[in-house]
Design a protein around this motif. Structure first.
Motif, PDB file in Angstrom:
ATOM      1  N   GLU A 105      -3.119   8.327  -0.610  1.00  0.00           N
ATOM      2  CA  GLU A 105      -4.462   7.766  -0.723  1.00  0.00           C
ATOM      3  C   GLU A 105      -4.546   6.331  -0.215  1.00  0.00           C
ATOM      4  O   GLU A 105      -5.630   5.769  -0.121  1.00  0.00           O
ATOM      5  CB  GLU A 105      -4.929   7.794  -2.184  1.00  0.00           C
ATOM      6  N   ASN A 106      -3.405   5.752   0.131  1.00  0.00           N
ATOM      7  CA  ASN A 106      -3.393   4.360   0.618  1.00  0.00           C
ATOM      8  C   ASN A 106      -3.992   3.389  -0.391  1.00  0.00           C
ATOM      9  O   ASN A 106      -4.825   2.550  -0.052  1.00  0.00           O
ATOM     10  CB  ASN A 106      -4.147   4.248   1.942  1.00  0.00           C
ATOM     11  N   ILE A 107      -3.573   3.519  -1.635  1.00  0.00           N
ATOM     12  CA  ILE A 107      -4.001   2.577  -2.661  1.00  0.00           C
ATOM     13  C   ILE A 107      -3.206   1.286  -2.500  1.00  0.00           C
ATOM     14  O   ILE A 107      -1.984   1.312  -2.331  1.00  0.00           O
ATOM     15  CB  ILE A 107      -3.792   3.153  -4.067  1.00  0.00           C
ATOM     16  N   GLN A 108      -3.899   0.171  -2.561  1.00  0.00           N
ATOM     17  CA  GLN A 108      -3.235  -1.113  -2.403  1.00  0.00           C
ATOM     18  C   GLN A 108      -3.047  -1.763  -3.776  1.00  0.00           C
ATOM     19  O   GLN A 108      -3.957  -1.772  -4.600  1.00  0.00           O
ATOM     20  CB  GLN A 108      -4.027  -2.028  -1.480  1.00  0.00           C
TER      21      GLN A 108
ATOM     22  N   PHE B 181      -1.300  -5.199  -6.014  1.00  0.00           N
ATOM     23  CA  PHE B 181      -1.048  -6.626  -5.896  1.00  0.00           C
ATOM     24  C   PHE B 181      -0.122  -7.118  -6.998  1.00  0.00           C
ATOM     25  O   PHE B 181      -0.128  -6.593  -8.119  1.00  0.00           O
ATOM     26  CB  PHE B 181      -2.358  -7.408  -5.984  1.00  0.00           C
TER      27      PHE B 181
ATOM     28  N   ARG C 159       0.858  -1.179   0.000  1.00  0.00           N
ATOM     29  CA  ARG C 159       0.000   0.000   0.000  1.00  0.00           C
ATOM     30  C   ARG C 159       0.893   1.227   0.000  1.00  0.00           C
ATOM     31  O   ARG C 159       1.837   1.318   0.773  1.00  0.00           O
ATOM     32  CB  ARG C 159      -0.869  -0.017   1.251  1.00  0.00           C
TER      33      ARG C 159
END
Lengths: 114, 112
Positions: free
Chosen positions: A100-103, A105, A96
């Motif tokens: 904006e705390n985008i995660q 993968f 993350r």
């Protein structure tokens, strides 16, 4: 953003053996996460790995079965130990970043245990 | 404990239709909510992220809304295409625990 490379992308293993999955991020990140996705199921968090400290495991997951290393801010490994057919899953690395705390993968490691 | 439910579990529609995917969560103490797409046997691709203070976000043909107080989010897909076929997952980021909790997903099939 973060680009995550995972390897191997897939493997077929014999029961009783161990597999180490590698995860490389293209930037320095504080937290890295390992998830498991069993066939037909959604994602379950195995553990959170912070650099310089022991990984934090979720309920139902233990260090002896899923040891994790986090040697620096861009890399982590997950080992699946003493495998059984029930460990057949997709294992995903994640991180993350940003305000904006985008995660994000990785593409996942598809593990089949015979 | 945060629980996330996605309805419907599966959806099959002809190409060109507009459609709505639903996500509900039990604990409104969230930082944000992300929608992801997962193709078979693959990892997750982030589609949209809505902060807890926002009501909606748009990206191309996708629009996501969030009603935090009622624990609901929707993903609206306009003019669906066969390439939209995938499983769509919603995941709120829990305050405190700082982790994503995933729903079971909606498996979407767009028929040409």
């Amino acid at each position: 953003s973060a680009v995550i490379s995972q390897k191997p992308s897939r493997d077929i293993c014999q029961r009783g053996t161990s597999l180490t999955i590698q995860c490389q991020v293209d930037s320095q990140v504080t937290m890295m996460f390992w998830y498991r996705q069993q066939p037909g199921q959604s994602l379950t968090l195995i553990a959170t790995a912070n650099q310089g400290s022991e990984a934090t495991y979720e309920s139902g997951f233990v260090i002896d079965k899923f040891p994790i290393s986090r040697p620096n801010l861009t890399f982590s490994t997950l080992t699946v130990s003493n495998m059984s057919p029930e460990d057949s899953s997709i294992y995903l690395c994640s991180t993350r970043t940003g305000l904006e705390n985008i995660q994000y993968f990785g593409a996942g490691t598809r593990l089949s245990v015979l | 404990k945060q629980e996330v439910t996605q309805i419907p579990a599966a959806l099959s529609v002809p190409e060109g239709e507009n459609l709505v995917l639903n996500c509900s969560f039990t604990d409104s103490a969230i930082y944000n909510l992300q929608w992801f797409r997962q193709d078979p046997g693959k990892g997750l691709t982030s589609l949209l992220l809505i902060q807890s203070s926002q009501r909606e976000q748009t990206s191309g043909r996708l629009n996501a809304s969030l009603d935090k107080s009622s624990g609901r989010s929707t993903l609206y897909i306009a003019a669906s295409q066969p390439g939209d076929s995938a499983t769509y997952l919603c995941a709120p980021l829990i305050q405190g625990a700082q982790k994503l909790v995933f729903g079971q997903g909606t498996r979407l099939t767009i028929n040409p």
